[in-house]
Design a protein around this motif. Structure first.
Motif, PDB file in Angstrom:
ATOM      1  N   LEU A   1     -40.497  15.257  23.497  1.00 19.93           N
ATOM      2  CA  LEU A   1     -40.177  14.403  24.644  1.00 19.93           C
ATOM      3  C   LEU A   1     -38.674  14.349  24.887  1.00 19.93           C
ATOM      4  CD1 LEU A   1     -42.650  11.409  24.136  1.00 19.93           C
ATOM      5  CD2 LEU A   1     -42.786  13.238  25.834  1.00 19.93           C
ATOM      6  N   ALA A   2     -37.892  14.263  23.811  1.00 19.71           N
ATOM      7  CA  ALA A   2     -36.432  14.229  23.969  1.00 19.71           C
ATOM      8  C   ALA A   2     -35.924  15.512  24.618  1.00 19.71           C
ATOM      9  CB  ALA A   2     -35.764  14.011  22.612  1.00 19.71           C
ATOM     10  N   ALA A   3     -36.429  16.652  24.144  1.00 20.22           N
ATOM     11  CA  ALA A   3     -36.007  17.928  24.721  1.00 20.22           C
ATOM     12  C   ALA A   3     -36.427  18.032  26.184  1.00 20.22           C
ATOM     13  CB  ALA A   3     -36.597  19.083  23.915  1.00 20.22           C
ATOM     14  N   MET A   4     -37.607  17.501  26.515  1.00 17.28           N
ATOM     15  CA  MET A   4     -38.087  17.549  27.895  1.00 17.28           C
ATOM     16  C   MET A   4     -37.241  16.657  28.793  1.00 17.28           C
ATOM     17  SD  MET A   4     -40.583  19.064  29.529  1.00 17.28           S
ATOM     18  CE  MET A   4     -41.460  19.005  31.097  1.00 17.28           C
ATOM     19  N   LEU A   5     -36.991  15.428  28.361  1.00 18.42           N
ATOM     20  CA  LEU A   5     -36.249  14.473  29.185  1.00 18.42           C
ATOM     21  C   LEU A   5     -34.789  14.896  29.348  1.00 18.42           C
ATOM     22  CD1 LEU A   5     -37.702  11.104  27.829  1.00 18.42           C
ATOM     23  CD2 LEU A   5     -38.219  12.237  29.999  1.00 18.42           C
ATOM     24  N   LEU A   6     -34.203  15.446  28.297  1.00 22.08           N
ATOM     25  CA  LEU A   6     -32.817  15.914  28.402  1.00 22.08           C
ATOM     26  C   LEU A   6     -32.731  17.251  29.128  1.00 22.08           C
ATOM     27  CD1 LEU A   6     -31.571  15.037  24.790  1.00 22.08           C
ATOM     28  CD2 LEU A   6     -31.015  13.835  26.917  1.00 22.08           C
ATOM     29  N   GLY A   7     -33.782  18.060  28.988  1.00 19.31           N
ATOM     30  CA  GLY A   7     -33.752  19.377  29.604  1.00 19.31           C
ATOM     31  C   GLY A   7     -33.984  19.373  31.101  1.00 19.31           C
TER      32      GLY A   7
ATOM     33  N   PRO B   1     -32.892  17.268  33.656  1.00 23.60           N
ATOM     34  CA  PRO B   1     -31.679  17.195  34.501  1.00 23.60           C
ATOM     35  C   PRO B   1     -30.842  18.469  34.425  1.00 23.60           C
ATOM     36  CG  PRO B   1     -31.941  15.182  33.213  1.00 23.60           C
ATOM     37  CD  PRO B   1     -32.933  16.168  32.669  1.00 23.60           C
ATOM     38  N   LEU B   2     -30.712  19.013  33.208  1.00 21.05           N
ATOM     39  CA  LEU B   2     -29.960  20.265  33.074  1.00 21.05           C
ATOM     40  C   LEU B   2     -30.659  21.392  33.822  1.00 21.05           C
ATOM     41  CD1 LEU B   2     -27.714  21.962  31.847  1.00 21.05           C
ATOM     42  CD2 LEU B   2     -29.089  22.171  29.754  1.00 21.05           C
ATOM     43  N   ALA B   3     -31.975  21.442  33.734  1.00 20.71           N
ATOM     44  CA  ALA B   3     -32.731  22.478  34.431  1.00 20.71           C
ATOM     45  C   ALA B   3     -32.556  22.370  35.944  1.00 20.71           C
ATOM     46  CB  ALA B   3     -34.207  22.374  34.066  1.00 20.71           C
ATOM     47  N   LEU B   4     -32.538  21.141  36.459  1.00 19.42           N
ATOM     48  CA  LEU B   4     -32.339  20.953  37.894  1.00 19.42           C
ATOM     49  C   LEU B   4     -30.969  21.461  38.324  1.00 19.42           C
ATOM     50  CD1 LEU B   4     -33.212  19.852  40.630  1.00 19.42           C
ATOM     51  CD2 LEU B   4     -32.400  17.591  39.918  1.00 19.42           C
ATOM     52  N   LEU B   5     -29.949  21.161  37.529  1.00 14.53           N
ATOM     53  CA  LEU B   5     -28.595  21.633  37.846  1.00 14.53           C
ATOM     54  C   LEU B   5     -28.531  23.159  37.809  1.00 14.53           C
ATOM     55  CD1 LEU B   5     -26.393  19.079  35.846  1.00 14.53           C
ATOM     56  CD2 LEU B   5     -26.798  19.153  38.321  1.00 14.53           C
ATOM     57  N   VAL B   6     -29.172  23.755  36.815  1.00 19.19           N
ATOM     58  CA  VAL B   6     -29.163  25.218  36.710  1.00 19.19           C
ATOM     59  C   VAL B   6     -29.919  25.840  37.883  1.00 19.19           C
ATOM     60  CG1 VAL B   6     -29.946  27.174  35.319  1.00 19.19           C
ATOM     61  CG2 VAL B   6     -28.910  25.191  34.206  1.00 19.19           C
ATOM     62  N   ALA B   7     -31.052  25.243  38.248  1.00 20.17           N
ATOM     63  CA  ALA B   7     -31.831  25.765  39.365  1.00 20.17           C
ATOM     64  C   ALA B   7     -31.032  25.684  40.666  1.00 20.17           C
ATOM     65  CB  ALA B   7     -33.128  24.982  39.505  1.00 20.17           C
ATOM     66  N   LEU B   8     -30.371  24.560  40.888  1.00 17.42           N
ATOM     67  CA  LEU B   8     -29.562  24.412  42.105  1.00 17.42           C
ATOM     68  C   LEU B   8     -28.377  25.374  42.091  1.00 17.42           C
ATOM     69  CD1 LEU B   8     -29.560  20.521  42.516  1.00 17.42           C
ATOM     70  CD2 LEU B   8     -30.909  22.211  43.780  1.00 17.42           C
ATOM     71  N   ALA B   9     -27.816  25.619  40.906  1.00 14.81           N
ATOM     72  CA  ALA B   9     -26.705  26.571  40.802  1.00 14.81           C
ATOM     73  C   ALA B   9     -27.170  27.980  41.166  1.00 14.81           C
ATOM     74  CB  ALA B   9     -26.132  26.548  39.392  1.00 14.81           C
ATOM     75  N   ARG B  10     -28.388  28.327  40.734  1.00 17.30           N
ATOM     76  CA  ARG B  10     -28.912  29.655  41.046  1.00 17.30           C
ATOM     77  C   ARG B  10     -29.260  29.796  42.522  1.00 17.30           C
ATOM     78  NH1 ARG B  10     -32.870  32.690  37.305  1.00 17.30           N
ATOM     79  NH2 ARG B  10     -31.762  34.339  38.391  1.00 17.30           N
ATOM     80  N   LEU B  11     -29.497  28.676  43.196  1.00 20.11           N
ATOM     81  CA  LEU B  11     -29.820  28.713  44.620  1.00 20.11           C
ATOM     82  C   LEU B  11     -28.594  28.493  45.501  1.00 20.11           C
ATOM     83  CD1 LEU B  11     -33.120  26.603  44.541  1.00 20.11           C
ATOM     84  CD2 LEU B  11     -32.931  29.066  44.963  1.00 20.11           C
ATOM     85  N   SER B  12     -27.466  28.190  44.885  1.00 18.98           N
ATOM     86  CA  SER B  12     -26.271  27.859  45.666  1.00 18.98           C
ATOM     87  C   SER B  12     -25.659  29.114  46.277  1.00 18.98           C
ATOM     88  CB  SER B  12     -25.236  27.159  44.784  1.00 18.98           C
ATOM     89  OG  SER B  12     -24.623  28.085  43.906  1.00 18.98           O
ATOM     90  N   GLY B  13     -24.759  28.877  47.219  1.00 22.28           N
ATOM     91  CA  GLY B  13     -24.059  29.988  47.844  1.00 22.28           C
ATOM     92  C   GLY B  13     -22.779  30.354  47.144  1.00 22.28           C
ATOM     93  N   VAL B  14     -22.506  29.710  46.017  1.00 24.22           N
ATOM     94  CA  VAL B  14     -21.280  29.976  45.256  1.00 24.22           C
ATOM     95  C   VAL B  14     -21.588  31.047  44.210  1.00 24.22           C
ATOM     96  CG1 VAL B  14     -19.452  28.974  43.845  1.00 24.22           C
ATOM     97  CG2 VAL B  14     -20.565  27.590  45.619  1.00 24.22           C
ATOM     98  N   ALA B  15     -21.005  32.210  44.373  1.00 22.88           N
ATOM     99  CA  ALA B  15     -21.318  33.348  43.516  1.00 22.88           C
ATOM    100  C   ALA B  15     -21.045  33.084  42.028  1.00 22.88           C
ATOM    101  CB  ALA B  15     -20.562  34.582  43.985  1.00 22.88           C
TER     102      ALA B  15
ATOM    103  N   ALA C   1     -33.764  26.310  30.254  1.00 19.91           N
ATOM    104  CA  ALA C   1     -33.770  27.632  30.880  1.00 19.91           C
ATOM    105  C   ALA C   1     -35.120  27.925  31.527  1.00 19.91           C
ATOM    106  CB  ALA C   1     -33.429  28.697  29.841  1.00 19.91           C
ATOM    107  N   TYR C   2     -36.192  27.632  30.803  1.00 22.83           N
ATOM    108  CA  TYR C   2     -37.533  27.863  31.351  1.00 22.83           C
ATOM    109  C   TYR C   2     -37.845  26.882  32.482  1.00 22.83           C
ATOM    110  CZ  TYR C   2     -38.522  31.068  27.505  1.00 22.83           C
ATOM    111  OH  TYR C   2     -38.503  32.134  26.650  1.00 22.83           O
ATOM    112  N   LEU C   3     -37.470  25.633  32.288  1.00 22.51           N
ATOM    113  CA  LEU C   3     -37.736  24.627  33.317  1.00 22.51           C
ATOM    114  C   LEU C   3     -36.977  24.932  34.606  1.00 22.51           C
ATOM    115  CD1 LEU C   3     -37.552  21.404  31.108  1.00 22.51           C
ATOM    116  CD2 LEU C   3     -39.594  22.300  32.234  1.00 22.51           C
ATOM    117  N   SER C   4     -35.776  25.480  34.477  1.00 25.32           N
ATOM    118  CA  SER C   4     -34.982  25.773  35.679  1.00 25.32           C
ATOM    119  C   SER C   4     -35.672  26.798  36.567  1.00 25.32           C
ATOM    120  CB  SER C   4     -33.587  26.275  35.279  1.00 25.32           C
ATOM    121  OG  SER C   4     -33.662  27.564  34.681  1.00 25.32           O
ATOM    122  N   GLU C   5     -36.330  27.771  35.950  1.00 23.06           N
ATOM    123  CA  GLU C   5     -37.043  28.762  36.745  1.00 23.06           C
ATOM    124  C   GLU C   5     -38.261  28.145  37.426  1.00 23.06           C
ATOM    125  OE1 GLU C   5     -36.132  32.524  37.076  1.00 23.06           O
ATOM    126  OE2 GLU C   5     -34.638  30.930  37.102  1.00 23.06           O
TER     127      GLU C   5
END
Length: 223
Positions: free
Chosen positions: A32-38, A40-54, A106-110
């Motif tokens: 649960l700790a890894a899921m809850l902490l992961g 927000p990080l996954a959301l940031l990584v996902a948004l970074a991969r979708l951003s227009g900033v190379a 990493a997996y959650l971000s995808e």
């Protein structure tokens, strides 16, 4: 296998149950700790991969590729045994949670990225045309729909995390698997404790799967 051997195994499994059940909350807590902490990080990584900033896309892509392309056990060793080389020491608890969190993110971000992309582009354009800012569109229109799409995969990731917690036993975290090993060290009978541990993992995973199905059913009834 004789009846006496079977009886010995069952007695060993039954005798190990109190110790293993006491360790089960630690296993659940790690997952649960890894899921809850992961998340927000996954959301940031996902948004970074979708951003227009190379540069953001490049860094986030390398992170996801590395974490998904290397064994979790190696990542645990790198964080717990490798960080002291840089003057950073972490406890087994922190090292285990950190490794599980970074790997799960990493997996959650995808999963999150795919869910965001599944929301029709026309809905975003309509929200922007109504005067919503890009941030409001993401928060009020895109993410709620993406969460519904991502829920099955998120549930599967949590179930996978429950099983992955067994790997933190290598850094002396006394979770479910480590508790079974300690019992075996006292009784010298390996099959029973391992069988009991496997059944507890199975029970936890089955309960989480049941919760996941109920949440999916509730969301489906809401439309």
């Amino acid at each position: 296998m004789t009846a006496e051997q079977l009886q010995l195994i069952l007695q060993s499994a039954w005798g190990a149950l109190p110790t293993l059940l006491a360790a089960a909350p630690i296993t659940i807590g790690y997952a649960l700790a890894a899921m809850l902490l992961g998340l927000p990080l996954a959301l940031l990584v996902a948004l970074a991969r979708l951003s227009g900033v190379a540069p953001l896309r490049a860094v986030s892509s390398v992170y996801v590729s590395f974490m998904r392309g290397t064994p979790l056990l190696v990542q645990i060793f790198m964080l717990y045994y490798g960080l002291p080389a840089f003057g950073i020491s972490v406890s087994p608890l922190v090292g285990g949670v950190l490794a599980l969190t970074l790997n799960a993110a990493a997996y959650l971000s995808e999963t999150i990225r795919a869910a965001i992309l599944s929301v029709p582009r026309g809905q975003r354009e309509a929200a922007l045309s109504l005067g919503l800012t890009p941030r409001q569109t993401l928060r009020l229109i895109v993410l709620p729909q993406a969460a519904r799409v991502a829920l099955p995969s998120l549930g599967n990731t949590l179930i996978g995390l429950v099983k992955d917690t067994s790997l933190v036993s290598v850094i002396t975290v006394v979770e479910l698997l480590r508790s079974a090993q300690l019992v075996i060290a006292r009784t010298f009978e390996p099959f029973g404790p391992y069988l009991a541990a496997a059944l507890i993992y199975w029970l936890i995973s089955s309960l989480l799967e049941l919760v996941q199905r109920r949440l999916e059913g509730r969301l489906a009834r809401r439309g």
